[in-house]
Design a protein around this motif. Structure first.
Motif, PDB file in Angstrom:
ATOM      1  N   ASP A 322       0.831  -1.208   0.000  1.00 51.30           N
ATOM      2  CA  ASP A 322       0.000   0.000   0.000  1.00 51.30           C
ATOM      3  C   ASP A 322       0.863   1.255   0.000  1.00 51.30           C
ATOM      4  OD1 ASP A 322      -2.836  -1.108   0.347  1.00 51.30           O
ATOM      5  OD2 ASP A 322      -1.752  -2.111   1.959  1.00 51.30           O
ATOM      6  N   GLU A 323       1.975   1.204   0.750  1.00 50.89           N
ATOM      7  CA  GLU A 323       2.896   2.339   0.803  1.00 50.89           C
ATOM      8  C   GLU A 323       4.325   1.835   0.837  1.00 50.89           C
ATOM      9  OE1 GLU A 323       0.127   5.646   3.183  1.00 50.89           O
ATOM     10  OE2 GLU A 323       1.912   4.817   4.141  1.00 50.89           O
ATOM     11  N   VAL A 324       5.228   2.698   0.423  1.00 46.67           N
ATOM     12  CA  VAL A 324       6.661   2.416   0.495  1.00 46.67           C
ATOM     13  C   VAL A 324       7.279   3.500   1.371  1.00 46.67           C
ATOM     14  CG1 VAL A 324       8.807   2.176  -0.792  1.00 46.67           C
ATOM     15  CG2 VAL A 324       6.663   1.373  -1.794  1.00 46.67           C
ATOM     16  N   TRP A 325       7.805   3.107   2.520  1.00 47.07           N
ATOM     17  CA  TRP A 325       8.403   4.063   3.443  1.00 47.07           C
ATOM     18  C   TRP A 325       9.906   4.122   3.187  1.00 47.07           C
ATOM     19  CZ3 TRP A 325       5.728   2.686   8.777  1.00 47.07           C
ATOM     20  CH2 TRP A 325       4.357   2.924   8.640  1.00 47.07           C
ATOM     21  N   VAL A 326      10.387   5.315   2.938  1.00 47.58           N
ATOM     22  CA  VAL A 326      11.799   5.520   2.609  1.00 47.58           C
ATOM     23  C   VAL A 326      12.397   6.532   3.572  1.00 47.58           C
ATOM     24  CG1 VAL A 326      11.394   4.970   0.175  1.00 47.58           C
ATOM     25  CG2 VAL A 326      11.265   7.357   0.946  1.00 47.58           C
ATOM     26  N   ALA A 327      13.729   6.664   3.505  1.00 46.39           N
ATOM     27  CA  ALA A 327      14.413   7.568   4.425  1.00 46.39           C
ATOM     28  C   ALA A 327      14.234   9.030   4.026  1.00 46.39           C
ATOM     29  CB  ALA A 327      15.895   7.220   4.496  1.00 46.39           C
ATOM     30  N   VAL A 350      10.212   8.715   6.011  1.00 48.09           N
ATOM     31  CA  VAL A 350      10.170   8.549   7.467  1.00 48.09           C
ATOM     32  C   VAL A 350      11.551   8.620   8.108  1.00 48.09           C
ATOM     33  CG1 VAL A 350       8.074   7.152   7.359  1.00 48.09           C
ATOM     34  CG2 VAL A 350      10.309   6.023   7.286  1.00 48.09           C
ATOM     35  N   GLY A 351      12.619   8.818   7.310  1.00 50.60           N
ATOM     36  CA  GLY A 351      13.960   8.827   7.875  1.00 50.60           C
ATOM     37  C   GLY A 351      14.441   7.424   8.200  1.00 50.60           C
ATOM     38  N   ARG A 352      15.509   7.349   8.996  1.00 47.41           N
ATOM     39  CA  ARG A 352      16.076   6.061   9.403  1.00 47.41           C
ATOM     40  C   ARG A 352      16.192   6.045  10.925  1.00 47.41           C
ATOM     41  NH1 ARG A 352      17.316   1.250   7.646  1.00 47.41           N
ATOM     42  NH2 ARG A 352      19.566   1.296   7.896  1.00 47.41           N
ATOM     43  N   PRO A 353      15.146   5.601  11.628  1.00 47.35           N
ATOM     44  CA  PRO A 353      15.178   5.645  13.101  1.00 47.35           C
ATOM     45  C   PRO A 353      16.287   4.793  13.703  1.00 47.35           C
ATOM     46  CG  PRO A 353      13.319   4.340  12.296  1.00 47.35           C
ATOM     47  CD  PRO A 353      13.890   5.038  11.114  1.00 47.35           C
ATOM     48  N   GLN A 354      16.825   3.825  12.943  1.00 48.80           N
ATOM     49  CA  GLN A 354      17.905   2.978  13.471  1.00 48.80           C
ATOM     50  C   GLN A 354      19.206   3.741  13.684  1.00 48.80           C
ATOM     51  OE1 GLN A 354      16.144   2.359  10.746  1.00 48.80           O
ATOM     52  NE2 GLN A 354      15.208   0.337  10.863  1.00 48.80           N
ATOM     53  N   LEU A 546      26.475   8.341   6.492  1.00 43.18           N
ATOM     54  CA  LEU A 546      26.308   9.781   6.301  1.00 43.18           C
ATOM     55  C   LEU A 546      25.574  10.440   7.463  1.00 43.18           C
ATOM     56  CD1 LEU A 546      25.677   9.954   2.489  1.00 43.18           C
ATOM     57  CD2 LEU A 546      27.320  11.346   3.746  1.00 43.18           C
ATOM     58  N   ALA A 547      24.932   9.661   8.317  1.00 37.99           N
ATOM     59  CA  ALA A 547      24.316  10.239   9.513  1.00 37.99           C
ATOM     60  C   ALA A 547      25.363  10.904  10.387  1.00 37.99           C
ATOM     61  CB  ALA A 547      23.576   9.154  10.299  1.00 37.99           C
ATOM     62  N   LEU A 612      18.681  10.998   3.961  1.00 35.10           N
ATOM     63  CA  LEU A 612      18.041  10.599   5.215  1.00 35.10           C
ATOM     64  C   LEU A 612      16.928  11.527   5.666  1.00 35.10           C
ATOM     65  CD1 LEU A 612      21.289   9.634   7.179  1.00 35.10           C
ATOM     66  CD2 LEU A 612      19.799   8.144   5.823  1.00 35.10           C
ATOM     67  N   GLY A 613      16.768  12.644   4.997  1.00 37.23           N
ATOM     68  CA  GLY A 613      15.732  13.573   5.388  1.00 37.23           C
ATOM     69  C   GLY A 613      16.166  14.457   6.543  1.00 37.23           C
ATOM     70  N   PRO A 614      15.302  15.372   6.966  1.00 33.91           N
ATOM     71  CA  PRO A 614      15.662  16.311   8.032  1.00 33.91           C
ATOM     72  C   PRO A 614      15.774  15.633   9.392  1.00 33.91           C
ATOM     73  CG  PRO A 614      13.347  16.542   7.473  1.00 33.91           C
ATOM     74  CD  PRO A 614      13.927  15.593   6.470  1.00 33.91           C
ATOM     75  N   SER A 615      16.520  16.269  10.285  1.00 40.58           N
ATOM     76  CA  SER A 615      16.662  15.747  11.650  1.00 40.58           C
ATOM     77  C   SER A 615      15.502  16.156  12.545  1.00 40.58           C
ATOM     78  CB  SER A 615      17.980  16.252  12.265  1.00 40.58           C
ATOM     79  OG  SER A 615      19.075  15.816  11.495  1.00 40.58           O
ATOM     80  N   ASP A 616      14.740  17.149  12.104  1.00 42.75           N
ATOM     81  CA  ASP A 616      13.617  17.643  12.887  1.00 42.75           C
ATOM     82  C   ASP A 616      12.386  17.737  11.981  1.00 42.75           C
ATOM     83  OD1 ASP A 616      12.287  18.599  15.126  1.00 42.75           O
ATOM     84  OD2 ASP A 616      12.738  20.699  14.652  1.00 42.75           O
ATOM     85  N   PRO A 617      11.300  17.032  12.305  1.00 40.89           N
ATOM     86  CA  PRO A 617      11.112  16.204  13.498  1.00 40.89           C
ATOM     87  C   PRO A 617      11.937  14.918  13.430  1.00 40.89           C
ATOM     88  CG  PRO A 617       9.225  15.997  12.047  1.00 40.89           C
ATOM     89  CD  PRO A 617      10.085  17.064  11.463  1.00 40.89           C
ATOM     90  N   PRO A 618      12.213  14.324  14.590  1.00 37.12           N
ATOM     91  CA  PRO A 618      13.030  13.106  14.602  1.00 37.12           C
ATOM     92  C   PRO A 618      12.403  11.992  13.773  1.00 37.12           C
ATOM     93  CG  PRO A 618      12.748  13.981  16.820  1.00 37.12           C
ATOM     94  CD  PRO A 618      11.814  14.749  15.934  1.00 37.12           C
ATOM     95  N   SER A 619      13.248  11.104  13.326  1.00 32.74           N
ATOM     96  CA  SER A 619      12.779  10.020  12.473  1.00 32.74           C
ATOM     97  C   SER A 619      11.733   9.154  13.166  1.00 32.74           C
ATOM     98  CB  SER A 619      13.970   9.157  12.044  1.00 32.74           C
ATOM     99  OG  SER A 619      13.562   8.133  11.182  1.00 32.74           O
ATOM    100  N   VAL A 620      11.909   8.922  14.468  1.00 30.02           N
ATOM    101  CA  VAL A 620      10.942   8.098  15.193  1.00 30.02           C
ATOM    102  C   VAL A 620       9.559   8.743  15.158  1.00 30.02           C
ATOM    103  CG1 VAL A 620      10.318   7.209  17.467  1.00 30.02           C
ATOM    104  CG2 VAL A 620      12.677   7.046  16.689  1.00 30.02           C
ATOM    105  N   SER A 621       9.518  10.063  15.266  1.00 30.50           N
ATOM    106  CA  SER A 621       8.233  10.763  15.229  1.00 30.50           C
ATOM    107  C   SER A 621       7.598  10.653  13.849  1.00 30.50           C
ATOM    108  CB  SER A 621       8.424  12.239  15.595  1.00 30.50           C
ATOM    109  OG  SER A 621       8.937  12.376  16.902  1.00 30.50           O
ATOM    110  N   ARG A 622       8.426  10.773  12.798  1.00 28.44           N
ATOM    111  CA  ARG A 622       7.884  10.661  11.446  1.00 28.44           C
ATOM    112  C   ARG A 622       7.391   9.245  11.169  1.00 28.44           C
ATOM    113  NH1 ARG A 622      12.217  12.501   7.458  1.00 28.44           N
ATOM    114  NH2 ARG A 622      13.706  12.293   9.163  1.00 28.44           N
ATOM    115  N   LEU A 623       8.104   8.257  11.696  1.00 31.17           N
ATOM    116  CA  LEU A 623       7.675   6.878  11.532  1.00 31.17           C
ATOM    117  C   LEU A 623       6.343   6.646  12.233  1.00 31.17           C
ATOM    118  CD1 LEU A 623       8.735   4.028  10.495  1.00 31.17           C
ATOM    119  CD2 LEU A 623       9.402   3.639  12.860  1.00 31.17           C
ATOM    120  N   ARG A 624       6.220   7.206  13.431  1.00 29.48           N
ATOM    121  CA  ARG A 624       4.979   7.044  14.188  1.00 29.48           C
ATOM    122  C   ARG A 624       3.810   7.719  13.465  1.00 29.48           C
ATOM    123  NH1 ARG A 624       6.699   9.128  18.836  1.00 29.48           N
ATOM    124  NH2 ARG A 624       7.583   7.133  19.550  1.00 29.48           N
TER     125      ARG A 624
END
Length: 672
Positions: A322-327, A350-354, A546-547, A612-624
């Motif tokens: 349904d969706e493809v989540w990328v960094a 969604v970034g890379r929360p790892q 690169l992080a 990897l996308g922006p640092s703000d908001p954090p990746s975990v927040s974007r994933l959520r």
């Protein structure tokens, strides 16, 4: 040795020669035991050739009996008739035990496997000894040894009593084993039936009410793809669950508090359709992925297990989700350029929360040594020479690094290196030999800050936190019993123990000691934090590195010019490009040590944002947020469709009745 022992036994039995017969039999027994202990593959090949341990042991015993009958002093066949009958009983019992063991294993095979779930209501119990259920060869060798030894003693001392006693002991051992195994078939000792187990599963799903899940299917070496998503999955809102398809994978999943369910059969998997599960993430594609995609009540997001410029990072299979989540934006562009059918509206960044554990760049190295991490990828399935630098450039790169006395090298090859191309495996071995030789020549410059005892203590502590110890005989049912609901805070304890182990590991070496890292620990992110510069290939390792925004280099073994290489692969645009000869290594080291020569600082910062996308908001927040939005789509599924008429879909009989009562249609004009 085994073949020679049998030939010698035949000769010893036919001559007859007591000493030769005895020695050959003893050598055959010892060789068979050694094969089962150290050469399991050879045992398997022999079984495929219909020369399994049962055939070998039977032949060994029969040759002993033939030899005894031919010895002049033991020429009375009636003396050995009870022995022969006893041997027949022994083998009959052996085959009976084997048949009962199959029945026991089937009775203890539930339609699913769980972990981190209290499944004691399924009447779980400890498994029988593996000698009775899974190791037929070991069982026959162990239980049949008294009979064989008794026959040997009879041949030596010219007395039929030892053989009779030996056979009797073997028969007794096999009979006791049969009784013990049969007890596991009693209703009170067996797990519940398949129907009862499935009813329990439905009840657990209804009680736990999972909302988000991770689906994973793969081979024995692919568990890392799922393990990297455990913490992000736990951070999502709702009640998470991990759904697996292979039974062995249950123990491959790293320590986690999340409930784990393995559903091997498609029919069992389809029961999730009636659960509260709303969305699932998928770290990898597999042949079995299509089976869960059939469930219409669940939305699916492909999250991949790393992003790179390889074709695998824009696989057409992704259109099934349904969706493809990328960094970040780079992956969105990659799918658009690949034109594999992915709608841009279905791509979510969604970034890379790892990457939270990766430390940022803190300036050039300040110690005696510059730590270089060389982490090449594997050769891949397609044979492209540009996949890995190990074959064409690895030895040259390592040789150039070791030639610099100020370099401390960390070599971490891909765990699958050499699995497809033997040249990669051979080059990997030569590289490791070079590093070990360089390490032997390098004098120690400082004492380790952590002694071996402390590292051993931290290792044991981490093992206790991350693994469960089972008996060798333990089966899935016994493991389910032992791995019920986890202790609260297990994940936090694992994180603390892992951090303490990492600190102890790196502190246990001399400051300038080269390292070859082929085990799962230390992980790649821990190596990132030790290194001042990375050398790698076109792979997800570069994107993750690169992080940190530290300098890095990529080996170009593709045959392209440097300009073509930079244009073809986004991840190398801020890298130093190394030719196969490794000529650029000195310049790379100079730029790492002198920030004035590092002209790629700005490029790395821009590429990090792009990948990897922006640092703000954090990746975990974007994933959520992405998970919430996808769950909402599941809840809204079908609300936009018009309601079906109350009468429902008309049947064929309704159509026929309507046709009978309808006015006759005007005749169609003739074609003429």
């Amino acid at each position: 040795m085994l073949a020679g022992a049998f030939v010698a036994q035949v000769v010893g039995a036919l001559l007859p020669n007591t000493l030769l017969l005895a020695v050959a039999t003893a050598v055959g027994l010892a060789t068979d035991a050694a094969l089962h202990r150290w050469q399991r593959r050879t045992v398997t090949l022999m079984a495929k050739a219909h020369a399994d341990v049962t055939v070998r042991q039977l032949l060994r015993d029969l040759l002993l009996v033939v030899g005894l009958l031919r010895i002049e002093q033991q020429s009375q066949e009636s003396v050995f008739l009870p022995v022969v009958i006893g041997l027949l009983v022994l083998y009959a019992l052996h085959f009976t035990v084997q048949a009962v063991s199959v029945k026991v294993r089937r009775s203890r095979t539930l339609p699913f496997v769980t972990r981190n779930i209290d499944a004691s209501a399924l009447r779980l119990s400890s498994a029988p000894p593996s000698l009775l259920t899974r190791r037929a060869g070991h069982r026959l060798l162990a239980f049949g040894a008294p009979a064989t030894l008794g026959l040997l003693v009879t041949a030596i001392v010219d007395d039929g009593l030892p053989s009779a006693v030996g056979v009797a002991v073997s028969v007794a051992l096999m009979a006791v084993g049969l009784v013990r195994l049969t007890l596991h078939l009693l209703p009170s000792r067996r797990p519940v039936s398949e129907e009862e187990a499935l009813a329990w599963l439905d009840a657990w799903l209804a009680e736990y009410r999972p909302t988000v899940g991770m689906y994973f299917s793969g081979g024995t070496t692919s568990a890392y793809q799922a393990n990297m998503w455990l913490e992000p999955l736990a951070a999502l809102d709702g009640r998470p669950v991990i759904v697996l398809r292979e039974r062995f994978m249950v123990q491959k999943i790293a320590a986690t508090d999340i409930p784990v369910i393995c559903l091997p059969k498609v029919a069992t998997l389809m029961r999730l359709e009636h659960s509260t599960l709303r969305m699932m993430i998928h770290p990898a594609n597999s042949g079995k992925t299509s089976q869960i995609l059939r469930v219409p009540t669940i939305k699916h997001a492909f999250v991949n297990h790393g992003e790179s410029d390889k074709l695998s990072s824009c696989n057409p299979y992704a259109k099934a989700y349904d969706e493809v989540w990328v960094a970040g934006p780079a992956a969105r562009e990659r799918y658009a350029l690949a034109d594999v059918g992915i709608d841009d509206r279905d791509v979510v960044e969604v970034g890379r929360p790892q990457l939270d554990p990766v430390l940022p760049y803190a300036g050039p190295p300040t110690g005696t040594y510059t730590t270089v991490l060389y982490a090449p990828t594997w050769e891949g399935w397609d044979g492209n020479p540009g996949n890995t630098s190990v074959v064409l450039a690895g030895e040259n790169i390592v040789r150039a690094l070791l030639a610099d006395p100020g370099v401390r090298l960390l070599y971490k090859p891909h765990p699958m290196t050499g699995s497809v191309d033997p040249r990669a495996g051979a080059a990997n071995e030569r590289i490791q030999a070079m590093i070990r030789e360089a390490g032997r020549r390098r004098p120690a410059t400082s004492a380790p800050t952590v002694d071996a005892a402390e590292l051993a203590r931290r290792t044991a502590e981490l093992e206790r936190a991350t693994s469960s110890s089972f008996r060798d005989a333990a089966d899935d049912v016994e493991r389910m019993l032992a791995q019920g609901e986890p202790d609260s805070g297990q994940a936090a304890e694992v994180e603390r123990a892992a951090a303490a182990w990492d600190a102890a590991y790196w502190g246990s070496f001399d400051e300038g000691q080269h390292q070859i890292i082929t085990a799962a620990r230390p992980g790649i992110f821990s190596c990132f934090n030790q290194a001042d510069v990375l050398i790698s290939d076109v792979s997800s390792v570069v994107s993750d590195w690169l992080a940190s925004e530290k300098p890095y280099a990529v080996a170009n073994t593709s045959g392209m010019t440097e300009e073509e290489f930079r244009a073809a692969f986004t991840t190398v645009r801020a890298a130093t490009i190394l030719a196969p000869a490794g000529d650029g290594v000195p310049g790379l080291l100079a730029a790492v040590r002198d920030p004035g020569q590092d002209t790629l600082v700005k490029d790395r910062a821009e590429l990090k944002l792009h990948l990897l996308g922006p640092s703000d908001p954090p990746s975990v927040s974007r994933l959520r947020d992405a998970a919430r939005a996808l769950e909402q789509k599941t809840l809204l599924r079908g609300t936009a469709r018009p309601e079906a008429p109350a009468s429902g879909i008309p049947t064929q009989r309704d159509h026929l009745a309507a046709a009978d009562t309808a006015e006759p249609a005007e005749a169609a004009p003739s074609p003429s």
